[in-house]
Design a protein around this motif. Structure first.
Motif, PDB file in Angstrom:
ATOM      1  N   THR A  63       1.610  -5.112   4.097  1.00 39.22           N
ATOM      2  CA  THR A  63       0.846  -3.855   4.125  1.00 39.22           C
ATOM      3  C   THR A  63       0.075  -3.756   5.433  1.00 39.22           C
ATOM      4  O   THR A  63      -0.019  -2.703   6.030  1.00 39.22           O
ATOM      5  N   HIS A  64      -0.486  -4.901   5.864  1.00 37.62           N
ATOM      6  CA  HIS A  64      -1.137  -5.008   7.175  1.00 37.62           C
ATOM      7  C   HIS A  64      -1.306  -6.490   7.475  1.00 37.62           C
ATOM      8  O   HIS A  64      -1.005  -7.336   6.623  1.00 37.62           O
ATOM      9  N   LEU A  65      -1.777  -6.811   8.660  1.00 38.97           N
ATOM     10  CA  LEU A  65      -1.721  -8.205   9.126  1.00 38.97           C
ATOM     11  C   LEU A  65      -3.082  -8.904   9.085  1.00 38.97           C
ATOM     12  O   LEU A  65      -3.292  -9.897   9.790  1.00 38.97           O
ATOM     13  N   HIS A  66      -4.016  -8.425   8.251  1.00 40.54           N
ATOM     14  CA  HIS A  66      -5.251  -9.180   8.014  1.00 40.54           C
ATOM     15  C   HIS A  66      -4.882 -10.487   7.314  1.00 40.54           C
ATOM     16  O   HIS A  66      -3.940 -10.532   6.515  1.00 40.54           O
ATOM     17  N   GLU A  92       5.157  -0.689  14.135  1.00 38.94           N
ATOM     18  CA  GLU A  92       4.927  -0.987  15.548  1.00 38.94           C
ATOM     19  C   GLU A  92       3.468  -0.701  15.925  1.00 38.94           C
ATOM     20  O   GLU A  92       2.837  -1.473  16.649  1.00 38.94           O
ATOM     21  N   LYS A  93       2.932   0.392  15.366  1.00 36.06           N
ATOM     22  CA  LYS A  93       1.544   0.762  15.671  1.00 36.06           C
ATOM     23  C   LYS A  93       0.576  -0.320  15.176  1.00 36.06           C
ATOM     24  O   LYS A  93      -0.348  -0.733  15.889  1.00 36.06           O
ATOM     25  N   HIS A  94       0.806  -0.804  13.958  1.00 31.99           N
ATOM     26  CA  HIS A  94      -0.083  -1.836  13.430  1.00 31.99           C
ATOM     27  C   HIS A  94       0.096  -3.151  14.203  1.00 31.99           C
ATOM     28  O   HIS A  94      -0.881  -3.857  14.482  1.00 31.99           O
ATOM     29  N   TRP A  95       1.330  -3.457  14.537  1.00 34.48           N
ATOM     30  CA  TRP A  95       1.612  -4.682  15.304  1.00 34.48           C
ATOM     31  C   TRP A  95       0.835  -4.658  16.627  1.00 34.48           C
ATOM     32  O   TRP A  95       0.217  -5.666  17.012  1.00 34.48           O
ATOM     33  N   GLN A  96       0.862  -3.525  17.318  1.00 37.15           N
ATOM     34  CA  GLN A  96       0.148  -3.421  18.596  1.00 37.15           C
ATOM     35  C   GLN A  96      -1.340  -3.651  18.395  1.00 37.15           C
ATOM     36  O   GLN A  96      -1.994  -4.330  19.187  1.00 37.15           O
ATOM     37  N   SER A  97      -1.895  -3.109  17.312  1.00 38.93           N
ATOM     38  CA  SER A  97      -3.336  -3.292  17.141  1.00 38.93           C
ATOM     39  C   SER A  97      -3.679  -4.719  16.701  1.00 38.93           C
ATOM     40  O   SER A  97      -4.736  -5.241  17.045  1.00 38.93           O
ATOM     41  N   GLU A 155     -12.563  -6.261  14.578  1.00 40.50           N
ATOM     42  CA  GLU A 155     -11.475  -6.576  13.649  1.00 40.50           C
ATOM     43  C   GLU A 155     -10.803  -7.925  13.975  1.00 40.50           C
ATOM     44  O   GLU A 155     -10.015  -8.449  13.189  1.00 40.50           O
ATOM     45  N   LYS A 156     -11.160  -8.452  15.151  1.00 45.33           N
ATOM     46  CA  LYS A 156     -10.499  -9.644  15.691  1.00 45.33           C
ATOM     47  C   LYS A 156     -10.430 -10.828  14.709  1.00 45.33           C
ATOM     48  O   LYS A 156      -9.410 -11.508  14.623  1.00 45.33           O
ATOM     49  N   HIS A 164      -8.708   1.953   6.872  1.00 46.74           N
ATOM     50  CA  HIS A 164      -9.017   0.520   6.808  1.00 46.74           C
ATOM     51  C   HIS A 164      -8.665  -0.164   8.125  1.00 46.74           C
ATOM     52  O   HIS A 164      -9.448  -0.955   8.664  1.00 46.74           O
ATOM     53  N   THR A 165      -7.466   0.135   8.641  1.00 50.24           N
ATOM     54  CA  THR A 165      -6.969  -0.418   9.905  1.00 50.24           C
ATOM     55  C   THR A 165      -5.891   0.537  10.383  1.00 50.24           C
ATOM     56  O   THR A 165      -5.479   1.430   9.632  1.00 50.24           O
ATOM     57  N   ASP A 166      -5.397   0.376  11.597  1.00 53.13           N
ATOM     58  CA  ASP A 166      -4.324   1.247  12.086  1.00 53.13           C
ATOM     59  C   ASP A 166      -3.063   1.059  11.248  1.00 53.13           C
ATOM     60  O   ASP A 166      -2.550  -0.056  11.141  1.00 53.13           O
TER      61      ASP A 166
END
Ligand SMILES: [Zn+2]
Length: 287
Positions: A101-104, A132-137, A145-146, A186-188
């Motif tokens: 869903t995302h990379l957190h 791709e957009k989430h991967w870039q962020s 968010e780091k 929540h995130t990109d």
């Protein structure tokens, strides 16, 4: 299609951060804090067995971090992805696709494991899906968010050649009976799987609605990058879910796996809660 809950264990996060502007006098009743103000949360994943596909949606925080890291997040309980897969007769090698869903770290940390001094995919035969957009962020995170994007979770996906990007439009089919919704509060570009099961829609809520308590509109996590966008996205998606009698599946609720919704004078509220194992009995195949 068959759906299985895969429990990746529980962990703890600060109660204040999880409930944003909601005062503790309110959230502590829903999600009681320990003596350090930490609340316990599930990392509940979903396995979708669909034709030849075995798609695992998210995979918890994994086991490869050091004691200092785990000291912040207190993983607890006996559940692991491997044990939970085995309980349904599967192994990590059976997984054809890992849908992230995302990379957190608490959603994708189980993707990569340590083997000697190497970091390798925990699902050797799977393709790993993000946008791709989430991967870039995730690769170029902002300072706030780091701490959620860990290089050791992310870079080996690309190095292994198993990384793929999903590019279907919002609400369109990625696979038959499997649509993707995108949200950006929540995130990109977080992805929410929207699955059709015997004619009923199941929404994997990820971090849009982490627990039952977060159904209430102002309950938005302080972790969110764009909380006002989360508000709009929640209002839009939960209204549709209530009107069309969807089932919500919660990744982080410490107890509740699934619920239905109703519209009330006070807004959209939970209607019924039930474990995913009751899904087939509640929503039998339509003749
Ligand atoms: Zn998240």
């Amino acid at each position: 299609m068959r759906l299985y809950t895969i429990n990746a264990g529980h962990f703890k996060l600060d109660g204040g951060a999880m409930h944003g502007v909601v005062p503790k006098s309110m959230w502590n009743k829903a999600n009681p804090a320990d003596e350090n103000n930490m609340c316990s949360w599930a990392m509940r994943c979903l396995l979708v067995e669909h034709g030849n596909y075995k798609i695992l949606i998210d995979n918890g925080m994994g086991t490869k971090q050091d004691d200092k890291f785990f000291g912040y997040y207190h993983p607890h309980g006996d559940d692991t992805v491997e044990k939970s897969l085995a309980a349904h007769g599967f192994t990590t090698d059976d997984i054809t696709d890992v849908f992230l869903t995302h990379l957190h770290f608490d959603h994708c940390g189980g993707s990569i494991k340590r083997e000697g001094d190497k970091l390798v995919p925990a699902f050797a035969k799977a393709q790993y899906w993000t946008t791709e957009k989430h991967w870039q962020s995730a690769m170029n995170p902002n300072e706030r968010e780091k701490a959620s994007f860990l290089k050791e979770n992310i870079e080996p996906m690309q190095e292994s050649g198993q990384l793929r990007f999903i590019d279907v439009a919002d609400g369109e089919k990625w696979l038959p009976d499997f649509r993707v919704r995108y949200v950006n509060g929540h995130t990109d570009s977080m992805m929410l799987p929207q699955i059709t099961f015997n004619g009923t829609t199941i929404l994997f809520c990820a971090d849009l609605v982490p627990s039952v308590a977060h159904i209430s509109m102002p309950w938005v996590m302080a972790y969110d990058m764009r909380p006002l966008d989360t508000l709009k996205e929640k209002a839009q998606i939960l209204t549709q879910a209530a009107e069309e009698n969807w089932v919500l599946f919660f990744e982080h609720d410490p107890k509740v796996e699934c619920c239905t919704l109703q519209k009330t004078d006070r807004g959209i509220r939970m209607k019924e809660t039930f474990p995913l194992s009751e899904l087939e009995a509640r929503y039998p195949v339509k003749e």
